[in-house]
Design an enzyme around this catalytic site. Structure first.
Site, PDB file in Angstrom:
ATOM      1  N   HIS A 103       0.849  -1.201   0.000  1.00 23.07           N
ATOM      2  CA  HIS A 103       0.000   0.000   0.000  1.00 23.07           C
ATOM      3  C   HIS A 103       0.879   1.244   0.000  1.00 23.07           C
ATOM      4  CE1 HIS A 103      -2.144   3.192   2.408  1.00 23.07           C
ATOM      5  NE2 HIS A 103      -3.014   2.992   1.441  1.00 23.07           N
TER       6      HIS A 103
ATOM      7  N   HIS B 134       1.459  11.311  -2.181  1.00 24.78           N
ATOM      8  CA  HIS B 134       0.217  11.169  -1.421  1.00 24.78           C
ATOM      9  C   HIS B 134      -0.468  12.521  -1.428  1.00 24.78           C
ATOM     10  CE1 HIS B 134      -1.887   9.378   2.364  1.00 24.78           C
ATOM     11  NE2 HIS B 134      -2.581   9.206   1.260  1.00 24.78           N
TER      12      HIS B 134
END
Length: 811
Positions: free
Chosen positions: A361, A406
């Site tokens: 992830h 991100h």
């Protein structure tokens, strides 16, 4: 100690000319964690073992000489793939083809990078290719040593600070403290004098080996040896070993091969013929020609002491105490992990949906989810650890180049094309089976086109294109890992002739909770520019995916409204969905949902990801998601916690290929879920050897180790934890000899993990772990290879082990 080096006299001359790397060396631009890049003169040592440079006179090291031991280099990567380069990516981006990073382990076992730009393409090729060749040769030379010889060699290299080829008393005292042995200085000096046979005031390598033999006394193995040689009964695994710390059996004693076989069959539970027993002992004692010679001489000496009873077939082959120890501590032949399952043994011709796949992830992050660096090296690390699904969060970048980061956080940014290059180079270094790229697409249409072009240009024939059934209809069954060998599969949104509303729901479903809410009120700026002037009342949804990106997306994403046969049958096999850990937990606790999901996952893929509140990059427990039949259970590989360790242990099965077959009842309709398969697992944690300090550091206090045993099942009823007492001031050869018993109802869904920790007054420091599925556990006296927090066996972790005895009984 006489070292084997590339330039050793008498060796075949290398084709590569290393002289320019030794003298005069070359000035290159070095990038650090802080401050601007600076020029340094780099040289190789004369024995081609060390790469050295002088630090600047105005830095904290005040002109000190720094070096990298090429034996500790993990890899050399071309390009600007580390966050040190990223700090100046806009300034030095045109020098990418002359840039490279040396990934190595420092003296404390921490992974570091040396990041350099060569002054010209020719100089780059000379140094990049030359250093890679040297590292490869040094790695090949290590294969000529047994693990025990490598251990002694590593200690010798550590202690011999001045590379003089001998060790002083001061160097020995420092070494003893670094390997977690608690001995008074005066005792060490006395031992030093005892083993300084020629009274030279120093120890040569032979004297050093004898000194270490004294320190490496194993009271647990001595107790076993005494029981075998005296024909005493060895109690079952539920009874601790009878260890006498004051008694030491004769090392001159030996046993016949039939007696060794009797021990092996009764305690290890494995049948052996005479030939197999001989092969076993020879394998564990013949790693080098030197060992073979010693073994031959030892056999000749012992043969002189044969009794008439030892003239039976096979008895002329004798097993000494040292040979016995080498068998019992061998990481292969005495492994807790069933070696028949540690190789690729499963049928790889089933549909992709039949397999669990090691999944990462937010792969790009070095640390937490808010402020940490991003790094191409993270992709390399995860792929080399066997990960088969990596995540790429793609956003619009400057100069038309998409980036990975991100979104809506302060994390670092890396170029998409650099990540794709790294995946192309390292994607199949550990496993030949397909790599899935989970694309979270936030790019405008133009930069989506760049995404597609970049992957087509770099992956070339490795890129798998969407497939259909022979009659042109959507796929009803996914191809097998074997059919997709060396292929890259893109997962993401695809264009569809149907309404795109479900695709939009899937996009929000995949995002972190916080990010999803932000996207509801914020539109991508670049996309808004493309849509500027469009009618506000336009009925048709705006195009979200570029046709060229859609055309190479192998696995489409959508939302599954219900786990019923009608819904599942209507979804093509190459359409998949993602679920947050919270929803997964809720579904797993609902019997009807769970059964429907298991059935759905027989044909389709499901991906699980952490909830958005895990900003520290902690992990959820993967065992329950696996029990739903979900194949891609994505974890934060940068965080070495218990869930990660269980995941790591799971994918050691099947040769660390990153693919493990699901249980039969999760893939075959005619196979019922098993029942009445419970076991009683008896674990005697006996001892440990060569434990490192926390983090692999060489300095610091002598550790106070204890072991925590975790049994982790799909439900709370199969989840247990137990711990040993603490052994004070001994990380070199601590003995616990404590037994624990666990009743496990579903061993097929449960995992066994050992954590070794260092007890401190206010907290406990993690040292090492090992983990494996209970279905891969072998009973008997077993040696466990310990690993560092992220599963690597580098530096001191290469030699660290636990010694246990396992018993398995049916309930």
């Amino acid at each position: 100690m006489p070292r084997k080096t590339i330039g050793s006299k008498g060796k075949k001359k290398d084709e590569f000319d290393y002289e320019p790397l030794v003298h005069p060396g070359i000035t290159m631009l070095k990038f650090g964690k802080s401050g601007p890049p600076h020029e340094r003169l780099f040289k190789l040592s004369g024995d081609l073992r060390y790469l050295s440079w002088s630090s600047g006179w105005f830095c904290s090291k005040l002109g000190a000489k720094s070096s990298v031991d090429l034996e500790k280099v993990l890899r050399i990567m071309q390009g600007q793939n580390t966050f040190q380069f990223q700090r100046y990516s806009q300034v030095y981006s045109e020098a990418t083809e002359k840039s490279f990073s040396i990934v190595f382990l420092d003296e404390d076992g921490r992974e570091k990078t040396l990041n350099l730009i060569a002054p010209s393409p020719d100089i780059f090729k000379l140094w990049h290719d030359g250093l890679k060749a040297l590292v490869t040769k040094l790695q090949e030379q290590r294969q000529n040593y047994s693990l025990d010889a490598l251990f002694l060699k590593s200690l010798w290299d550590r202690a011999d600070n001045d590379h003089s080829g001998t060790l002083t008393a001061k160097e020995i005292i420092g070494l003893v403290a670094s390997i977690n042995v608690n001995l008074p200085t005066e005792t060490i000096r006395t031992l030093f004098k005892k083993y300084d046979v020629d009274q030279s005031g120093t120890l040569d390598f032979t004297e050093f080996v004898e000194f270490m033999s004294f320190l490496r006394k194993r009271t647990d193995l001595e107790a076993l040896w005494n029981a075998i040689t005296s024909d005493s009964e060895i109690a079952g695994p539920n009874i601790p070993l009878n260890i006498d710390n004051e008694f030491f059996p004769s090392r001159d004693a030996s046993i016949s091969l039939p007696k060794f076989i009797k021990f092996w069959e009764s305690v290890q539970g494995e049948s052996l013929t005479l030939d197999c027993a001989r092969d076993l002992v020879e394998f564990c004692n013949s790693s080098t020609s030197e060992n073979k010679a010693k073994s031959k001489n030892a056999k000749a000496r012992m043969k002189e002491n044969l009794t008439p009873m030892d003239t039976m077939a096979g008895d002329e082959f004798l097993v000494s105490y040292t040979m016995f120890c080498n068998v019992m501590t061998n990481f292969t032949k005495a492994s807790l992990f069933d070696q028949s399952k540690a190789v690729e043994y499963q049928d790889m011709t089933h549909p992709l949906s039949y397999y669990y796949m090691a999944s990462s992830h937010n792969t790009y992050l070095e640390g937490d989810q808010l402020t940490s660096f991003s790094s191409v090296n993270r992709y390399v690390n995860d792929l080399l650890l066997g990960c088969r699904c990596v995540e790429l969060d793609c956003w619009d970048g400057d100069n038309g180049q998409p980036i990975i980061c991100h979104g809506h956080t302060m994390t670092g940014k890396i170029l998409f094309k650099d990540v794709i290059r790294a995946i192309a180079e390292y994607g199949f270094a550990t496993s030949p089976y397909p790599v899935v790229l989970s694309i979270e697409n936030h790019c405008c249409l133009e930069q989506q086109r760049i995404l597609a072009k970049t992957m087509i240009d770099i992956f070339k024939d490795k890129l798998a294109y969407p497939a259909k059934n022979a009659d042109g209809t959507p796929l009803s069954v996914l191809p097998s890992p074997l059919e997709l060998k060396y292929k890259v599969l893109i997962k993401g949104k695809r264009l569809s002739s149907k309404d795109t509303e479900d695709m939009e729901e899937e996009e929000e479903e995949e995002e972190d909770d916080e990010e999803a809410s932000q996207r509801k009120v914020q539109k991508n700026k670049s996309e808004a520019d493309l849509e500027k002037g469009a009618s506000a009342k336009k009925k048709k949804a705006p195009l979200k995916t570029h046709p060229e990106l859609s055309a190479i997306t192998y696995l489409g994403t959508g939302k599954v409204k219900a786990f019923t046969p009608d819904v599942s049958d209507a979804i093509p096999a190459d359409m998949m969905a993602s679920y947050a850990e919270g929803k997964t937990t809720k579904f797993a606790k609902n019997p009807d949902k769970l059964e429907g999901w298991i059935q759905h996952n027989k044909i389709h893929l499901s991906r699980i990801y952490p909830k958005g509140t895990r900003i520290d990059s902690s992990n959820y427990m993967p065992v329950s998601p696996w029990s739903t039949g979900s194949q891609l259970v994505a974890l934060n590989y940068q965080t070495g916690d218990l869930p990660y360790h269980i995941n790591f242990g799971k994918f050691l099965e099947n040769g660390s290929t990153g693919y493990v077959l699901k249980p039969d009842y999760m893939i075959h309709s005619q196979v019922p879920e098993p029942s009445d398969i419970g076991i009683r697992l008896i674990i005697n944690v006996i001892s440990a050897c060569h434990l490192p300090k926390p983090g692999g550091a060489q300095k610091g206090e002598i550790i106070d180790p204890f072991v925590v045993v975790h049994v982790t099942g799909a439900t709370a009823a199969d989840t247990f934890e137990a711990r040993t007492r603490t052994i004070n001031d001994n990380g070199f050869n601590p003995v616990w000899n404590q037994t624990f018993t666990f009743d496990v109802r579903r061993p097929d869904l449960s995992y066994l993990t050992f954590h070794v920790n260092d007890e401190d007054v206010l907290s406990h420091d993690f040292i090492a772990f090992t983990s494996l599925p209970i279905s891969c556990v072998k009973p008997g006296l077993r040696t466990l290879h310990l690993r560092n927090v992220v599963g690597k066996r580098d530096q001191d972790f290469e030699y660290a082990s636990l010694f246990v005895r396992i018993g398995i009984e049916r309930l």
